[in-house]
Design a protein around this motif. Structure first.
Motif, mmCIF file in Angstrom:
data_model
loop_
_atom_site.group_PDB
_atom_site.id
_atom_site.type_symbol
_atom_site.label_atom_id
_atom_site.label_comp_id
_atom_site.label_asym_id
_atom_site.label_seq_id
_atom_site.Cartn_x
_atom_site.Cartn_y
_atom_site.Cartn_z
ATOM 1 N N GLU A 1 0.812 -1.226 0.000
ATOM 2 C CA GLU A 1 0.000 0.000 0.000
ATOM 3 C C GLU A 1 0.842 1.272 0.000
ATOM 4 O O GLU A 1 0.359 2.332 -0.381
ATOM 5 C CB GLU A 1 -0.926 0.023 1.217
ATOM 6 N N HIS B 1 8.250 -2.257 -8.235
ATOM 7 C CA HIS B 1 7.261 -3.307 -8.003
ATOM 8 C C HIS B 1 7.939 -4.653 -8.195
ATOM 9 O O HIS B 1 9.112 -4.724 -8.607
ATOM 10 C CB HIS B 1 6.051 -3.145 -8.934
ATOM 11 N N ASP C 1 3.041 -9.024 -9.810
ATOM 12 C CA ASP C 1 1.933 -8.126 -9.489
ATOM 13 C C ASP C 1 1.527 -7.394 -10.754
ATOM 14 O O ASP C 1 2.066 -7.647 -11.834
ATOM 15 C CB ASP C 1 2.325 -7.143 -8.370
ATOM 16 N N ASP C 2 0.589 -6.472 -10.631
ATOM 17 C CA ASP C 2 0.074 -5.749 -11.798
ATOM 18 C C ASP C 2 0.760 -4.405 -12.009
ATOM 19 O O ASP C 2 0.289 -3.577 -12.785
ATOM 20 C CB ASP C 2 -1.439 -5.530 -11.655
ATOM 21 N N ALA D 1 1.470 1.988 -8.815
ATOM 22 C CA ALA D 1 0.538 3.100 -8.963
ATOM 23 C C ALA D 1 1.037 4.230 -8.075
ATOM 24 O O ALA D 1 1.732 3.993 -7.081
ATOM 25 C CB ALA D 1 -0.874 2.692 -8.564
ATOM 26 N N SER E 1 2.402 2.796 -4.576
ATOM 27 C CA SER E 1 1.869 1.512 -4.114
ATOM 28 C C SER E 1 2.027 0.479 -5.223
ATOM 29 O O SER E 1 2.458 0.798 -6.333
ATOM 30 C CB SER E 1 0.389 1.652 -3.730
ATOM 31 N N ARG F 1 -0.058 -2.642 -7.310
ATOM 32 C CA ARG F 1 -1.395 -3.157 -7.613
ATOM 33 C C ARG F 1 -1.360 -4.668 -7.839
ATOM 34 O O ARG F 1 -0.414 -5.208 -8.395
ATOM 35 C CB ARG F 1 -1.938 -2.490 -8.888
#
Length: 290
Positions: A195, A218, A222-223, A226, A241, A243
């Motif tokens: 988060e 990231h 994961d996606d 953001a 964060s 996603r």
């Protein structure tokens, strides 16, 4: 290893690193009791009217590349490869030690006296390649200036001008280093989560002054990242964060991706802050020189 666990581990290392200069600063650790949005508000409130904000507005903090290429660069793939591999051939004498200090000048009349770097130091940062591939030939070097985007708007900055064989205008490299980053009035978050995590840097500010490209981290499963934006007074706070994180098995790979955000109004002289670290967002890649 799960991507979330990877990010948390890296976050602990990052938090320890950025926190070294902030020992004794006001506590701001995100422990899960506050949302990332709450954390962003706390960062903005801590900086508003602070000594750190005053120091930041009095300093020289570039928001653009340290190098400006000659017009028409590059003529061919060989020249482009030479630049990207930092392969230069020096066929000119480097000036000796210049005057020790120069001035950064802003359009509103403000100026700041700063130490100058030597022509040798500037050239060494350009020509680190020293390989047998294509090379750009430097035929002349002199001290001049260049226009640089900074946290206080566009400025005229001392620069070393390198004449490159085959090009009508010089390659310019800034001849000054940024001011020391002031001590943050709020400490870094203690643990990274999906988060909320640290940004990897500011990539670019668009011509409209509102579109910003940021670098965010990231994992492999994961996606992607953001970035949320909080515009509060004279501050803009970014909260990074991740996603679509997964609890399944995942490789321990860290990726950095560019994320574009658009502000309600141009950046101007507002301070760009990272909600996780509580510090200004640095231009360029983490650890890169300016």
């Amino acid at each position: 290893m799960r991507s979330v666990k990877l990010l948390v581990t890296l976050g602990l290392i990052a938090a320890a690193a950025v926190g070294c200069g902030d020992q004794g600063a006001a506590s701001g650790g995100h422990t899960g009791d506050h949302s990332p949005r709450d954390r962003a508000r706390r960062v903005a409130a801590a900086w508003e009217g602070s000594e750190a904000a005053r120091a930041w507005r009095d300093g020289y903090y570039p928001l653009g590349a340290a190098v400006q290429l000659p017009e028409g660069a590059f003529h061919n793939d060989a020249d482009k490869r030479a630049y990207t591999t930092q392969n230069f051939e020096l066929r000119a004498s480097l000036p000796g030690a210049p005057v020790k200090r120069g001035k950064v000048r802003w359009g509103d009349g403000d100026s700041l006296t700063v130490p100058l770097t030597s022509a040798r130091a500037a050239y060494d940062k350009l020509g680190r390649g020293r390989n047998s591939g294509p090379a750009l030939t430097v035929t002349g070097v002199r001290l001049g200036d260049m226009t640089m985007a900074t946290s206080r708007g566009a400025a005229t900055v001392p620069a070393w001008l390198f004449t490159i064989k085959g090009y009508d205008t010089p390659l310019k490299r800034v001849a000054v280093t940024p001011s020391e980053t002031p001590r943050s009035p709020i400490g870094a978050v203690r643990e990274q989560t999906a988060e909320l995590g640290p940004l990897a840097g500011l990539e670019a500010i668009g011509g409209d002054g509102r579109t910003l490209t940021l670098r965010a981290e990231h994992g492999a499963c994961d996606d992607g990242p953001a970035v949320d934006v909080l515009e509060a007074g004279s501050m803009v706070v970014f909260s990074a964060s991740v996603r679509g994180t997964s609890d399944g098995p995942c490789t321990s790979e860290l990726r950095v991706e560019k994320v574009k955000v658009k502000l309600r109004r141009p950046v101007g002289d507002r301070i760009l802050l990272d909600a996780f670290t509580g510090r200004p967002v640095a231009y360029g890649r983490s650890g890169s020189d300016s």
